[in-house]
Design a protein around this motif. Structure first.
Motif, PDB file in Angstrom:
ATOM      1  N   UNK A  29       1.062  -1.308  -0.041  1.00  0.00           N
ATOM      2  CA  UNK A  29       0.050   0.021   0.052  1.00  0.00           C
ATOM      3  C   UNK A  29       0.882   1.252  -0.175  1.00  0.00           C
ATOM      4  N   UNK A  30       2.021   1.376   0.800  1.00  0.00           N
ATOM      5  CA  UNK A  30       2.840   2.352   0.898  1.00  0.00           C
ATOM      6  C   UNK A  30       3.452   2.799  -0.244  1.00  0.00           C
ATOM      7  N   UNK A  31       3.686   1.473  -1.162  1.00  0.00           N
ATOM      8  CA  UNK A  31       4.616   1.837  -2.411  1.00  0.00           C
ATOM      9  C   UNK A  31       3.814   2.132  -3.565  1.00  0.00           C
ATOM     10  N   UNK A  32       2.469   1.855  -3.341  1.00  0.00           N
ATOM     11  CA  UNK A  32       1.654   1.929  -4.564  1.00  0.00           C
ATOM     12  C   UNK A  32       0.650   3.284  -4.474  1.00  0.00           C
ATOM     13  N   UNK A  65       8.448   0.042   9.976  1.00  0.00           N
ATOM     14  CA  UNK A  65       8.852   0.278   8.761  1.00  0.00           C
ATOM     15  C   UNK A  65       9.777   1.794   8.748  1.00  0.00           C
ATOM     16  N   UNK A  66       9.400   2.343   9.704  1.00  0.00           N
ATOM     17  CA  UNK A  66      10.028   3.767   9.859  1.00  0.00           C
ATOM     18  C   UNK A  66      11.112   3.577  10.366  1.00  0.00           C
ATOM     19  N   UNK A  67      11.363   3.040  11.512  1.00  0.00           N
ATOM     20  CA  UNK A  67      12.614   2.494  12.022  1.00  0.00           C
ATOM     21  C   UNK A  67      13.739   2.183  11.109  1.00  0.00           C
ATOM     22  N   UNK A  83       2.444   9.064   6.448  1.00  0.00           N
ATOM     23  CA  UNK A  83       3.542   8.086   6.177  1.00  0.00           C
ATOM     24  C   UNK A  83       3.815   8.207   4.605  1.00  0.00           C
ATOM     25  N   UNK A  84       5.010   8.061   4.270  1.00  0.00           N
ATOM     26  CA  UNK A  84       5.263   8.133   2.909  1.00  0.00           C
ATOM     27  C   UNK A  84       6.219   6.924   2.688  1.00  0.00           C
ATOM     28  N   UNK A  85       5.744   6.321   1.397  1.00  0.00           N
ATOM     29  CA  UNK A  85       6.538   5.103   1.041  1.00  0.00           C
ATOM     30  C   UNK A  85       7.641   5.485   0.103  1.00  0.00           C
ATOM     31  N   UNK A  86       7.902   6.711  -0.454  1.00  0.00           N
ATOM     32  CA  UNK A  86       8.754   7.255  -1.392  1.00  0.00           C
ATOM     33  C   UNK A  86       9.971   7.700  -0.422  1.00  0.00           C
ATOM     34  N   UNK A  87      10.902   7.064  -0.290  1.00  0.00           N
ATOM     35  CA  UNK A  87      12.128   7.530   0.591  1.00  0.00           C
ATOM     36  C   UNK A  87      13.249   8.222   0.008  1.00  0.00           C
ATOM     37  N   UNK A  88      13.072   8.520  -1.214  1.00  0.00           N
ATOM     38  CA  UNK A  88      14.238   9.375  -1.792  1.00  0.00           C
ATOM     39  C   UNK A  88      14.256  10.680  -1.251  1.00  0.00           C
ATOM     40  N   UNK A  89      15.289  11.525  -1.039  1.00  0.00           N
ATOM     41  CA  UNK A  89      15.023  12.980  -0.709  1.00  0.00           C
ATOM     42  C   UNK A  89      14.045  13.690  -1.515  1.00  0.00           C
ATOM     43  N   UNK A 102       1.592  17.085  -0.748  1.00  0.00           N
ATOM     44  CA  UNK A 102       2.042  16.972  -1.960  1.00  0.00           C
ATOM     45  C   UNK A 102       3.545  16.847  -2.029  1.00  0.00           C
ATOM     46  N   UNK A 103       4.325  15.705  -2.707  1.00  0.00           N
ATOM     47  CA  UNK A 103       5.719  15.845  -2.842  1.00  0.00           C
ATOM     48  C   UNK A 103       6.190  17.047  -3.500  1.00  0.00           C
ATOM     49  N   UNK A 104       7.274  17.556  -3.108  1.00  0.00           N
ATOM     50  CA  UNK A 104       7.917  18.670  -3.743  1.00  0.00           C
ATOM     51  C   UNK A 104       9.524  18.391  -4.007  1.00  0.00           C
ATOM     52  N   UNK A 105       9.917  18.351  -5.406  1.00  0.00           N
ATOM     53  CA  UNK A 105      11.400  18.141  -5.502  1.00  0.00           C
ATOM     54  C   UNK A 105      12.313  18.877  -4.634  1.00  0.00           C
ATOM     55  N   UNK A 106      13.295  18.053  -4.000  1.00  0.00           N
ATOM     56  CA  UNK A 106      14.231  19.097  -3.269  1.00  0.00           C
ATOM     57  C   UNK A 106      15.346  19.271  -4.099  1.00  0.00           C
ATOM     58  N   UNK A 107      15.831  20.562  -4.159  1.00  0.00           N
ATOM     59  CA  UNK A 107      16.908  20.716  -4.920  1.00  0.00           C
ATOM     60  C   UNK A 107      18.272  19.950  -4.368  1.00  0.00           C
ATOM     61  N   UNK A 108      18.915  19.555  -5.238  1.00  0.00           N
ATOM     62  CA  UNK A 108      20.154  18.638  -4.758  1.00  0.00           C
ATOM     63  C   UNK A 108      21.265  19.608  -4.216  1.00  0.00           C
ATOM     64  N   UNK A 109      21.240  20.724  -4.740  1.00  0.00           N
ATOM     65  CA  UNK A 109      22.335  21.511  -4.308  1.00  0.00           C
ATOM     66  C   UNK A 109      22.149  22.561  -3.235  1.00  0.00           C
ATOM     67  N   UNK A 110      21.682  21.965  -2.152  1.00  0.00           N
ATOM     68  CA  UNK A 110      21.257  22.915  -0.933  1.00  0.00           C
ATOM     69  C   UNK A 110      22.677  23.172  -0.069  1.00  0.00           C
TER      70      UNK A 110
END
Length: 137
Positions: A29-32, A65-67, A83-89, A102-110
């Protein structure tokens, strides 16, 4: 994203979590569902298929799952942990009108000050989403 039983079983096992039918269902469920659900939302979505599942099982599974880093726990909403199954930054935006997250892209150059090494970051924005602005005008 692999969401088959075998893939999820392997993912849980690699994380040191003993797979069970209910844990696999919650992880699938978390992944889909990229909706940042609460414990109650997950419970309601799965109870028909898993009638012996309790809210406590959902809560305890999500805690594990969080731990283990398989799922993110979000404290963006003061009323509920989501909870969020998408664990990329990435960052999150909470609409104060409709309550959607809503997911927001995180700039990689902070830039961080020299000598700092980040292990985790949670960036939250709160405001009103485009849909609510259009609907309320």
């Amino acid at each position: 994203m692999n969401t088959g039983v075998r893939d999820i079983t392997d993912r849980l096992t690699r994380a040191g979590i003993k797979p069970s039918a209910q844990r696999i269902a919650i992880m699938r469920y978390m992944l889909t569902h990229r909706t940042h659900p609460t414990v109650d939302e997950i419970y309601r979505a799965l109870i028909d298929e898993y009638p012996t599942m309790s809210r406590t099982t959902v809560y305890n599974t999500l805690r594990v799952l969080v731990e283990k880093g398989c799922v993110l726990g979000l404290d963006i909403d003061s009323n509920n942990t989501r909870y969020d199954g998408f664990t990329e930054p990435h960052a999150h935006f909470l609409c104060k009108c409709c309550g959607n997250v809503i997911d927001v892209p995180l700039e990689s150059a902070l830039p961080l000050p020299a000598g700092m090494h980040t292990h985790e970051a949670q960036v939250y924005f709160k405001g009103v989403c485009d849909n609510c602005i259009k609907t309320n005008n």
